[in-house]
Design a protein around this motif. Structure first.
Motif, PDB file in Angstrom:
ATOM      1  N   VAL A   1      39.741  50.209  34.070  1.00  0.00           N
ATOM      2  CA  VAL A   1      39.448  50.531  35.471  1.00  0.00           C
ATOM      3  C   VAL A   1      38.149  49.853  35.908  1.00  0.00           C
ATOM      4  CG1 VAL A   1      38.750  52.413  37.011  1.00  0.00           C
ATOM      5  CG2 VAL A   1      40.743  52.698  35.544  1.00  0.00           C
ATOM      6  N   VAL A   2      37.114  49.911  35.071  1.00  0.00           N
ATOM      7  CA  VAL A   2      35.845  49.276  35.424  1.00  0.00           C
ATOM      8  C   VAL A   2      36.015  47.748  35.477  1.00  0.00           C
ATOM      9  CG1 VAL A   2      33.408  48.988  34.833  1.00  0.00           C
ATOM     10  CG2 VAL A   2      34.489  51.225  34.562  1.00  0.00           C
ATOM     11  N   ALA A   3      36.842  47.198  34.599  1.00  0.00           N
ATOM     12  CA  ALA A   3      37.130  45.754  34.650  1.00  0.00           C
ATOM     13  C   ALA A   3      37.824  45.407  35.967  1.00  0.00           C
ATOM     14  CB  ALA A   3      37.983  45.337  33.451  1.00  0.00           C
ATOM     15  N   GLU A   4      38.724  46.272  36.426  1.00  0.00           N
ATOM     16  CA  GLU A   4      39.404  46.039  37.697  1.00  0.00           C
ATOM     17  C   GLU A   4      38.407  46.118  38.861  1.00  0.00           C
ATOM     18  OE1 GLU A   4      43.379  47.388  40.165  1.00  0.00           O
ATOM     19  OE2 GLU A   4      42.960  48.335  38.239  1.00  0.00           O
ATOM     20  N   ILE A   5      37.454  47.036  38.770  1.00  0.00           N
ATOM     21  CA  ILE A   5      36.395  47.127  39.782  1.00  0.00           C
ATOM     22  C   ILE A   5      35.617  45.804  39.812  1.00  0.00           C
ATOM     23  CG2 ILE A   5      34.195  48.255  40.344  1.00  0.00           C
ATOM     24  CD1 ILE A   5      35.509  50.899  39.295  1.00  0.00           C
ATOM     25  N   CYS A   6      35.324  45.262  38.636  1.00  0.00           N
ATOM     26  CA  CYS A   6      34.640  43.958  38.551  1.00  0.00           C
ATOM     27  C   CYS A   6      35.436  42.896  39.298  1.00  0.00           C
ATOM     28  CB  CYS A   6      34.482  43.518  37.094  1.00  0.00           C
ATOM     29  SG  CYS A   6      33.282  44.450  36.145  1.00  0.00           S
ATOM     30  N   THR A   7      36.733  42.848  39.041  1.00  0.00           N
ATOM     31  CA  THR A   7      37.594  41.846  39.663  1.00  0.00           C
ATOM     32  C   THR A   7      37.568  41.975  41.181  1.00  0.00           C
ATOM     33  OG1 THR A   7      38.993  41.826  37.705  1.00  0.00           O
ATOM     34  CG2 THR A   7      39.951  40.925  39.713  1.00  0.00           C
ATOM     35  N   VAL A   8      37.663  43.205  41.691  1.00  0.00           N
ATOM     36  CA  VAL A   8      37.633  43.448  43.131  1.00  0.00           C
ATOM     37  C   VAL A   8      36.300  42.981  43.720  1.00  0.00           C
ATOM     38  CG1 VAL A   8      37.503  45.320  44.855  1.00  0.00           C
ATOM     39  CG2 VAL A   8      39.332  45.298  43.159  1.00  0.00           C
ATOM     40  N   LEU A   9      35.238  43.125  42.944  1.00  0.00           N
ATOM     41  CA  LEU A   9      33.907  42.716  43.397  1.00  0.00           C
ATOM     42  C   LEU A   9      33.634  41.230  43.176  1.00  0.00           C
ATOM     43  CD1 LEU A   9      31.923  45.819  42.135  1.00  0.00           C
ATOM     44  CD2 LEU A   9      32.240  45.136  44.530  1.00  0.00           C
ATOM     45  N   GLY A  10      34.592  40.528  42.563  1.00  0.00           N
ATOM     46  CA  GLY A  10      34.403  39.113  42.294  1.00  0.00           C
ATOM     47  C   GLY A  10      33.453  38.853  41.138  1.00  0.00           C
ATOM     48  N   LEU A  11      33.309  39.837  40.259  1.00  0.00           N
ATOM     49  CA  LEU A  11      32.432  39.711  39.094  1.00  0.00           C
ATOM     50  C   LEU A  11      33.275  39.503  37.843  1.00  0.00           C
ATOM     51  CD1 LEU A  11      30.029  42.691  39.916  1.00  0.00           C
ATOM     52  CD2 LEU A  11      29.565  40.255  40.265  1.00  0.00           C
TER      53      LEU A  11
END
Length: 148
Positions: free
Chosen positions: A131-141
């Motif tokens: 989930v945190v990795a997906e948050i990274c992706t959404v943030l472009g990180l």
């Protein structure tokens, strides 16, 4: 895993100052949405998870800058979205987080807080890490930046 712990420890020390720097409604909403995403990582949020999240938010030096009543209200809003429909809940939470896609310094703070919450019980499990990795992706990180 030790590189993640090192990153988390070094990040946590600076989170309080960074959270204070970005203190505003959209930022609080994104942090709380991230908390709800992490809490719902296993497909449900039970009372113990709500208590863990509320307890962490209430005790966290980083998040004390926010009004606890507002934090709980927004957390419940996101949890209710997940309980109504996991897909709608996820979309709404990610939409709040995505507001910071063009601000990587804010995105890193959001990821740091979500990681700290995921690890709050001493077990940052694979579902929470995804989930945190997906948050990274959404943030472009890059999730690799956070050892995810």
């Amino acid at each position: 895993m030790s590189s993640f712990k090192n990153w988390l420890n070094s990040t946590k020390q600076g989170l309080e100052d960074q959270v204070k720097r970005f203190k505003n409604k959209d930022f609080m909403d994104a942090v709380v949405a991230g908390c709800a995403l992490v809490a719902f990582a296993d497909g449900s949020v039970d009372a113990s998870e709500k208590n863990k999240m509320a307890g962490y938010i209430n005790l966290s030096q980083e998040l004390k800058v926010f009004d606890m009543t507002t934090v709980i209200e927004r957390f419940n809003h996101y949890v209710n979205n997940f309980e109504f429909s996991p897909e709608i809940g996820k979309q709404e939470a990610l939409k709040a987080i995505a507001k910071f896609k063009s601000k990587p310094e804010v995105g890193r703070v959001i990821v740091g807080v979500c990681s700290a919450i995921g690890a709050a019980d001493g077990n940052f499990d694979d579902q929470e890490r995804r989930v945190v990795a997906e948050i990274c992706t959404v943030l472009g990180l890059n999730p690799g930046e956070f050892s995810l």
